[in-house]
Design a protein around this motif. Structure first.
Motif, PDB file in Angstrom:
ATOM      1  N   MET A   2       0.850  -1.169   0.000  1.00  0.00           N
ATOM      2  CA  MET A   2       0.000   0.000   0.000  1.00  0.00           C
ATOM      3  C   MET A   2       0.898   1.235   0.000  1.00  0.00           C
ATOM      4  SD  MET A   2      -2.650   1.354   2.899  1.00  0.00           S
ATOM      5  CE  MET A   2      -1.403   1.680   4.098  1.00  0.00           C
ATOM      6  N   ALA A   3       0.911   1.911  -1.086  1.00  0.00           N
ATOM      7  CA  ALA A   3       1.705   3.135  -1.183  1.00  0.00           C
ATOM      8  C   ALA A   3       0.793   4.337  -0.967  1.00  0.00           C
ATOM      9  CB  ALA A   3       2.367   3.224  -2.549  1.00  0.00           C
ATOM     10  N   THR A   4       1.214   5.197  -0.084  1.00  0.00           N
ATOM     11  CA  THR A   4       0.486   6.439   0.172  1.00  0.00           C
ATOM     12  C   THR A   4       1.476   7.583   0.013  1.00  0.00           C
ATOM     13  OG1 THR A   4      -0.945   5.312   1.749  1.00  0.00           O
ATOM     14  CG2 THR A   4      -0.907   7.702   1.834  1.00  0.00           C
ATOM     15  N   ALA A   5       1.081   8.582  -0.703  1.00  0.00           N
ATOM     16  CA  ALA A   5       1.942   9.744  -0.905  1.00  0.00           C
ATOM     17  C   ALA A   5       1.207  10.981  -0.421  1.00  0.00           C
ATOM     18  CB  ALA A   5       2.286   9.892  -2.383  1.00  0.00           C
ATOM     19  N   TYR A   6       1.953  11.952  -0.002  1.00  0.00           N
ATOM     20  CA  TYR A   6       1.340  13.211   0.366  1.00  0.00           C
ATOM     21  C   TYR A   6       2.123  14.340  -0.284  1.00  0.00           C
ATOM     22  CZ  TYR A   6       5.005  13.712   3.921  1.00  0.00           C
ATOM     23  OH  TYR A   6       6.200  13.821   4.563  1.00  0.00           O
ATOM     24  N   ARG A   7       1.456  15.433  -0.455  1.00  0.00           N
ATOM     25  CA  ARG A   7       2.056  16.614  -1.055  1.00  0.00           C
ATOM     26  C   ARG A   7       2.017  17.737  -0.027  1.00  0.00           C
ATOM     27  NH1 ARG A   7       3.626  13.165  -3.956  1.00  0.00           N
ATOM     28  NH2 ARG A   7       2.822  12.695  -6.006  1.00  0.00           N
ATOM     29  N   SER A  37      -4.537   4.702  -3.181  1.00  0.00           N
ATOM     30  CA  SER A  37      -5.102   3.905  -4.265  1.00  0.00           C
ATOM     31  C   SER A  37      -6.625   3.869  -4.132  1.00  0.00           C
ATOM     32  CB  SER A  37      -4.558   2.478  -4.211  1.00  0.00           C
ATOM     33  OG  SER A  37      -5.099   1.795  -3.090  1.00  0.00           O
ATOM     34  N   PRO A  38      -7.319   3.606  -5.237  1.00  0.00           N
ATOM     35  CA  PRO A  38      -8.785   3.484  -5.147  1.00  0.00           C
ATOM     36  C   PRO A  38      -9.219   2.390  -4.171  1.00  0.00           C
ATOM     37  CG  PRO A  38      -8.125   3.745  -7.431  1.00  0.00           C
ATOM     38  CD  PRO A  38      -6.863   3.564  -6.620  1.00  0.00           C
ATOM     39  N   ALA A  39      -8.497   1.283  -4.131  1.00  0.00           N
ATOM     40  CA  ALA A  39      -8.852   0.195  -3.212  1.00  0.00           C
ATOM     41  C   ALA A  39      -8.717   0.651  -1.762  1.00  0.00           C
ATOM     42  CB  ALA A  39      -7.981  -1.030  -3.480  1.00  0.00           C
ATOM     43  N   GLN A  40      -7.631   1.362  -1.456  1.00  0.00           N
ATOM     44  CA  GLN A  40      -7.446   1.870  -0.097  1.00  0.00           C
ATOM     45  C   GLN A  40      -8.526   2.884   0.249  1.00  0.00           C
ATOM     46  OE1 GLN A  40      -5.626   0.899   2.353  1.00  0.00           O
ATOM     47  NE2 GLN A  40      -6.074   2.580   3.755  1.00  0.00           N
ATOM     48  N   ARG A  79     -11.626   1.059   1.203  1.00  0.00           N
ATOM     49  CA  ARG A  79     -11.500   0.489   2.550  1.00  0.00           C
ATOM     50  C   ARG A  79     -11.675   1.565   3.611  1.00  0.00           C
ATOM     51  NH1 ARG A  79      -7.435  -2.575  -0.105  1.00  0.00           N
ATOM     52  NH2 ARG A  79      -5.809  -1.143   0.609  1.00  0.00           N
ATOM     53  N   MET A  80     -11.134   2.744   3.353  1.00  0.00           N
ATOM     54  CA  MET A  80     -11.272   3.846   4.306  1.00  0.00           C
ATOM     55  C   MET A  80     -12.726   4.284   4.430  1.00  0.00           C
ATOM     56  SD  MET A  80      -7.826   5.882   3.128  1.00  0.00           S
ATOM     57  CE  MET A  80      -8.207   7.417   3.944  1.00  0.00           C
ATOM     58  N   LEU A  81     -13.429   4.370   3.305  1.00  0.00           N
ATOM     59  CA  LEU A  81     -14.849   4.735   3.349  1.00  0.00           C
ATOM     60  C   LEU A  81     -15.660   3.706   4.122  1.00  0.00           C
ATOM     61  CD1 LEU A  81     -15.638   6.092  -0.235  1.00  0.00           C
ATOM     62  CD2 LEU A  81     -15.434   7.387   1.895  1.00  0.00           C
ATOM     63  N   GLU A  82     -15.391   2.429   3.872  1.00  0.00           N
ATOM     64  CA  GLU A  82     -16.105   1.368   4.594  1.00  0.00           C
ATOM     65  C   GLU A  82     -15.837   1.450   6.094  1.00  0.00           C
ATOM     66  OE1 GLU A  82     -15.191  -2.405   2.813  1.00  0.00           O
ATOM     67  OE2 GLU A  82     -16.018  -1.792   0.871  1.00  0.00           O
ATOM     68  N   ALA A  83     -14.596   1.731   6.459  1.00  0.00           N
ATOM     69  CA  ALA A  83     -14.253   1.855   7.877  1.00  0.00           C
ATOM     70  C   ALA A  83     -14.999   3.025   8.517  1.00  0.00           C
ATOM     71  CB  ALA A  83     -12.741   2.017   8.048  1.00  0.00           C
ATOM     72  N   LEU A  84     -15.109   4.144   7.796  1.00  0.00           N
ATOM     73  CA  LEU A  84     -15.859   5.287   8.314  1.00  0.00           C
ATOM     74  C   LEU A  84     -17.332   4.959   8.485  1.00  0.00           C
ATOM     75  CD1 LEU A  84     -14.301   8.292   6.353  1.00  0.00           C
ATOM     76  CD2 LEU A  84     -14.214   7.887   8.818  1.00  0.00           C
ATOM     77  N   GLU A  85     -17.907   4.253   7.515  1.00  0.00           N
ATOM     78  CA  GLU A  85     -19.312   3.859   7.621  1.00  0.00           C
ATOM     79  C   GLU A  85     -19.520   2.922   8.803  1.00  0.00           C
ATOM     80  OE1 GLU A  85     -20.405   2.254   3.833  1.00  0.00           O
ATOM     81  OE2 GLU A  85     -20.307   4.207   2.841  1.00  0.00           O
TER      82      GLU A  85
END
Length: 61
Positions: free
Chosen positions: A1-6, A18-21, A24-30
């Motif tokens: 899982m690569a996450t980048a920030y600017r 990534s779209p998959a991540q 997963r984040m949206l599902e966790a929030l729900e």
């Protein structure tokens, strides 16, 4: 899982995942919202409605 920030002016301004991540984040929030709503409902004072009455009210019996 690569996450980048600017950064902008030394502060994080955006995060790229990534779209998959993201899904997963949206599902966790729900799930967290559902758990919070459940906890609030359980904490409410007042009389409870018996399960048999609920089933009758929604037409399950």
């Amino acid at each position: 899982m690569a996450t980048a920030y600017r950064e902008r002016r030394g502060q994080r301004a955006a995060v790229v995942v990534s779209p998959a991540q993201y899904e997963r984040m949206l599902e966790a929030l729900e799930d967290a919202d559902d758990a919070a709503a459940f906890d609030e409902a359980i904490a409410e004072e007042g009389s409870n409605i018996p399960w048999t009455q609920v089933k009758l009210d929604v037409g399950w019996e």
